[in-house]
Scaffold this active site. Structure first.
Site, PDB file in Angstrom:
ATOM      1  CE  LYS A 138      -3.814   0.395   2.210  1.00 29.53           C
ATOM      2  NZ  LYS A 138      -4.873   0.457   3.231  1.00 29.53           N
TER       3      LYS A 138
ATOM      4  NE  ARG B 192      -9.192   6.803   0.591  1.00 30.72           N
ATOM      5  CZ  ARG B 192      -8.524   7.648   1.366  1.00 30.72           C
ATOM      6  NH1 ARG B 192      -8.395   7.384   2.669  1.00 30.72           N
ATOM      7  NH2 ARG B 192      -7.984   8.736   0.863  1.00 30.72           N
TER       8      ARG B 192
ATOM      9  CG  ASP C 106      11.062 -23.673  -7.543  1.00 32.11           C
ATOM     10  OD1 ASP C 106      11.748 -23.508  -6.528  1.00 32.11           O
ATOM     11  OD2 ASP C 106      10.485 -24.745  -7.815  1.00 32.11           O
TER      12      ASP C 106
ATOM     13  CG  ASP D  20      14.816   3.194 -11.311  1.00 29.92           C
ATOM     14  OD1 ASP D  20      15.391   2.237 -10.751  1.00 29.92           O
ATOM     15  OD2 ASP D  20      13.787   3.057 -12.005  1.00 29.92           O
TER      16      ASP D  20
ATOM     17  CE  LYS E 238      14.398   8.340 -13.733  1.00 33.76           C
ATOM     18  NZ  LYS E 238      13.181   7.606 -14.103  1.00 33.76           N
TER      19      LYS E 238
ATOM     20  CB  THR F 142      11.869   4.590 -17.219  1.00 31.71           C
ATOM     21  OG1 THR F 142      10.743   5.039 -16.480  1.00 31.71           O
ATOM     22  CG2 THR F 142      13.101   4.634 -16.316  1.00 31.71           C
TER      23      THR F 142
ATOM     24  CB  SER G 231      18.573 -29.206  -5.932  1.00 34.97           C
ATOM     25  OG  SER G 231      18.773 -27.838  -5.606  1.00 34.97           O
TER      26      SER G 231
ATOM     27  CB  SER H 136      19.347 -24.221  -5.412  1.00 33.97           C
ATOM     28  OG  SER H 136      19.988 -25.470  -5.252  1.00 33.97           O
TER      29      SER H 136
END
Length: 316
Positions: free
Chosen positions: A105, A109, A148, A174, A197, A231, A310, A312
């Site tokens: 948030k 709201r 994953d 940025d 920026k 951007t 695995s 990883s």
């Protein structure tokens, strides 16, 4: 590489990126499952699975790219159909996880859509998620099932390693993209910079300062998502104006909405390197854009999960 798949393995595709799903199936050496997606006369989605999935280990390939609402509903309906057809497990292979930009948030709201989509997938019956480059790392924690998250940076860095650019520097457009830029710079063994920026006063344009030596350098900009391309185009133009020899940009997820293609065409970007987590239509495949496939990485991840190996090593 020949993958070993058990008889209970099934791979299905929905409508967001059927070309990528077919490429994954080709890499795995399997056929795509038979299913049909039609619509009732009022536009409601109707899905029919045209083969038995009882006791099957099912993988469903679907990005929630635009039209996002349509693709989310396709996925939820497919998961429900698989669950009701007694599939043993349902792994959602989601190369691009949409609705992830609202991950907290930021003001009063506001919804947290990244959590909402996670809740819907789990409630529908998904038992595992395989994805690439969440917009924010905390999204992984929104799920109460295994996730994953593979890295597109691995594929992008290999591309630039093979290019062997001289006098290269990686620049984050940025402050928030510094972590991603640092990983790419470490892999390429080049220096790092970023564009700082700052908004000085409300209503005034941002002040932009380049941190790092870019004079006469080939600059590589990296981001996770390119949507409007505003951007990245602005950053490329600023870098060339300040002495960069050439500017290359890359991202995992090429949303490319609105006037993005025109901005890229008119910008100082020499080459934009993207992956195919999101289907890129022919009218957006301009000469400046290079598309790399994530199918080999996703196929390997699916095979590792299927054979209980695995995952990883694929993150390294």
């Amino acid at each position: 590489m020949a993958y070993q798949l058990r008889k209970n393995f099934k791979l299905f595709s929905l409508n967001s990126n059927p070309e990528l799903a077919q490429e994954i199936a080709d890499k795995l050496g399997c056929e795509l499952g038979k299913n049909s997606i039609t619509h009732f006369s009022d536009g409601e989605i109707r899905i029919h699975i045209e083969e038995s999935v009882r006791g099957a280990e099912v993988y469903v390939v679907q990005s929630t790219s635009q039209p996002g609402t349509e693709h989310v509903m396709e996925l939820l309906i497919m998961i429900d159909a698989l669950k009701r057809a007694s599939a043993d497990s349902i792994t959602v292979v989601m190369p691009y996880y949409g609705y992830a930009r609202q991950d907290r948030k930021a003001s009063s709201r506001e919804p947290i859509t990244a959590k909402l989509v996670a809740n819907m997938l789990v409630k529908a019956g998904a038992t595992h998620i395989i994805t690439m480059d969440f917009h924010a790392p905390q999204v992984q924690g929104f799920f109460n099932i295994p996730v994953d998250q593979l890295r597109g940076g691995k594929i992008l860095s290999e591309h630039f390693s093979n290019k062997k650019l001289e006098d290269a520097i990686v620049v984050a457009p940025d402050n928030g993209g510094l972590g991603r830029a640092r990983k790419l710079a470490d892999h390429l063994d080049v220096p790092i910079g970023f564009i700082d920026k700052r908004r000085m006063q409300p209503g005034e344009p941002d002040s932009m300062n380049i941190v790092g030596d870019i004079q006469g350098k080939n600059v590589i900009i990296i981001v996770d998502i390119i949507d409007t391309a505003a951007t990245v185009s602005l950053a490329a133009n600023l870098l060339v104006e300040n002495g960069a020899k050439g500017v290359y940009a890359c991202c995992t997820h090429a949303v490319l909405s609105g006037d993005s293609i025109q901005r890229i065409e008119e910008s100082a970007i020499t080459e934009l390197v993207v992956t195919n987590t999101i289907h890129i239509p022919e009218n957006k495949r301009i000469p400046k854009i290079t598309i790399l496939s994530v199918a080999p990485l996703l196929a390997e991840a699916i095979e590792h999960v299927h054979n209980e190996k695995s995952v990883s090593p694929l993150f390294e």
